[in-house]
Design a protein around this motif. Structure first.
Motif, PDB file in Angstrom:
ATOM      1  N   SER A 161      48.206  -9.279  20.579  1.00 42.45           N
ATOM      2  CA  SER A 161      46.745  -9.323  20.702  1.00 42.45           C
ATOM      3  C   SER A 161      46.040  -8.730  19.478  1.00 42.45           C
ATOM      4  CB  SER A 161      46.295  -8.576  21.960  1.00 42.45           C
ATOM      5  OG  SER A 161      46.711  -7.218  21.914  1.00 42.45           O
ATOM      6  N   ASN A 187      45.179  -7.995  27.959  1.00 40.24           N
ATOM      7  CA  ASN A 187      45.060  -9.071  26.977  1.00 40.24           C
ATOM      8  C   ASN A 187      45.961 -10.265  27.288  1.00 40.24           C
ATOM      9  OD1 ASN A 187      43.210  -7.598  25.368  1.00 40.24           O
ATOM     10  ND2 ASN A 187      44.894  -6.433  24.497  1.00 40.24           N
ATOM     11  N   ASP A 291      36.876  -9.022  17.797  1.00 42.38           N
ATOM     12  CA  ASP A 291      36.651  -8.031  18.846  1.00 42.38           C
ATOM     13  C   ASP A 291      35.229  -7.488  18.768  1.00 42.38           C
ATOM     14  OD1 ASP A 291      36.569  -5.736  20.443  1.00 42.38           O
ATOM     15  OD2 ASP A 291      38.627  -5.166  20.000  1.00 42.38           O
ATOM     16  N   VAL A 312      41.272  -5.896  19.603  1.00 42.03           N
ATOM     17  CA  VAL A 312      41.820  -7.210  19.960  1.00 42.03           C
ATOM     18  C   VAL A 312      41.407  -8.183  18.857  1.00 42.03           C
ATOM     19  CG1 VAL A 312      41.814  -9.062  21.657  1.00 42.03           C
ATOM     20  CG2 VAL A 312      41.621  -6.681  22.408  1.00 42.03           C
TER      21      VAL A 312
END
Length: 321
Positions: A161, A187, A291, A312
């Motif tokens: 991720s 995730n 992210d 992420v």
């Protein structure tokens, strides 16, 4: 112009925005008005002077003048070109990688025409374009060029991720491999959407304890080791770590011995890779995961967040003009 600088190693607060001279391109250089950059995990380590052996290059007690800048990935507009430049013209939208030059966290940067820079993919904004450089090209280098992943193989991506991992999952699937992603449970849905066939929650399971074996284990966060991964590799499988001096030595040793191998390397020259990735992005075969986005005047917050180790995909920084 404004640029992010630091003169000593330490926490995110050592970073500051400074007024510096705008660079002037030489005959073979391109002046880029930077519109977006990113904060990578590598840069948070550089800022701290870690790993210690890295100080041989950056500076022992404090960063040398050249290394007091940050920013590896960029997207922006060509503001001016040198007399000998032919690949670009003022007004071109570009994305690229500074390499060892760093300095993309600034309003302007000069890069050689031969640098790892290409025209920006259409259909994505500057922040997305900046986030499609280092992680994606690193994943491509390890999977395509080092491991030579092909249809029918089974690839495990550890750290699926993250910035490299989100691209690694997609590229392994693109090359026809069966993909197992290792990440946290929160995730799991994301990596499945990106193309993972199987997901292992590292907080509950150790993938090296499974009975499954893999042709390629791509350790994007170097959280494991060849020693631990050997039992999870097929008889001629390879372990791909992204960092670690020991792994370079293991790569040489296992190449001579044969069987299960370590393949280590560094992707610095990214021009061809960026062209390949640009085509994938424009054909909707590669998804860019962002992210969070921060303005440049919140660079300290951006570094603090990336330093937590839970981002992420990518964290981007918008450069205002």
């Amino acid at each position: 112009m404004k640029a992010v600088r630091y003169t000593r190693y330490g926490p995110p607060e050592v970073l500051g925005i400074h007024q510096v001279d705008r660079p002037v391109p030489r005959a073979d250089e391109v002046l880029v008005e930077v519109r977006a950059t990113t904060v990578t995990s590598a840069e948070t380590l550089m800022r701290q002077g870690r790993p210690w052996w890295g100080r041989l290059i950056i500076g022992f007690t404090r960063p040398r003048r050249k290394w007091r800048r940050l920013g590896l990935e960029l997207a922006g507009t060509v503001a001016a070109v040198g007399a000998n430049v032919r690949r670009f013209a003022p007004g071109d939208e570009v994305f690229g990688f500074t390499g060892f030059g760093v300095g993309a966290c600034a309003q302007y940067i000069c890069l050689p025409e031969t640098a790892s820079v290409q025209h920006k993919p259409t259909g994505v904004d500057f922040e997305q374009a900046a986030a499609a450089v280092d992680g994606a090209s690193t994943a491509l280098y390890f999977l395509r060029d080092l491991a030579r992943v092909r249809r029918g193989q089974h690839v495990l991506v550890n750290g699926a991720s993250g910035s490299i991992g989100t691209y690694a999952v997609q590229l392994a699937e693109y090359f026809g491999a069966e993909v197992t992603a290792v990440c946290s449970a929160r995730n799991a849905d994301l990596v499945r959407e990106l193309g993972a066939d199987w997901v292992i929650d590292y907080q509950k399971e150790d993938f090296t304890d499974h009975h499954n074996t893999y042709d390629v284990i791509f350790d994007t966060v170097t959280a494991c080791s060849f020693n631990r991964c050997r039992r999870a590799l097929t008889s001629h499988g390879c372990y791909l770590p992204t960092t670690g001096l020991t792994n370079w030595l293991l790569a040489a040793a296992t190449a001579l011995r044969g069987g299960r191998t370590v393949k280590a390397g560094m992707s610095v020259h990214k021009r061809e890779a960026l062209l390949f990735l640009k085509d994938l992005i424009e054909s909707d075969r590669l998804r860019i995961v962002v992210d969070r986005n921060y303005p440049m005047d919140r660079i300290v917050d951006a570094h603090r967040y990336v330093g937590l180790g839970h981002k992420v995909g990518n964290v981007t920084v918008t450069i205002a003009h």
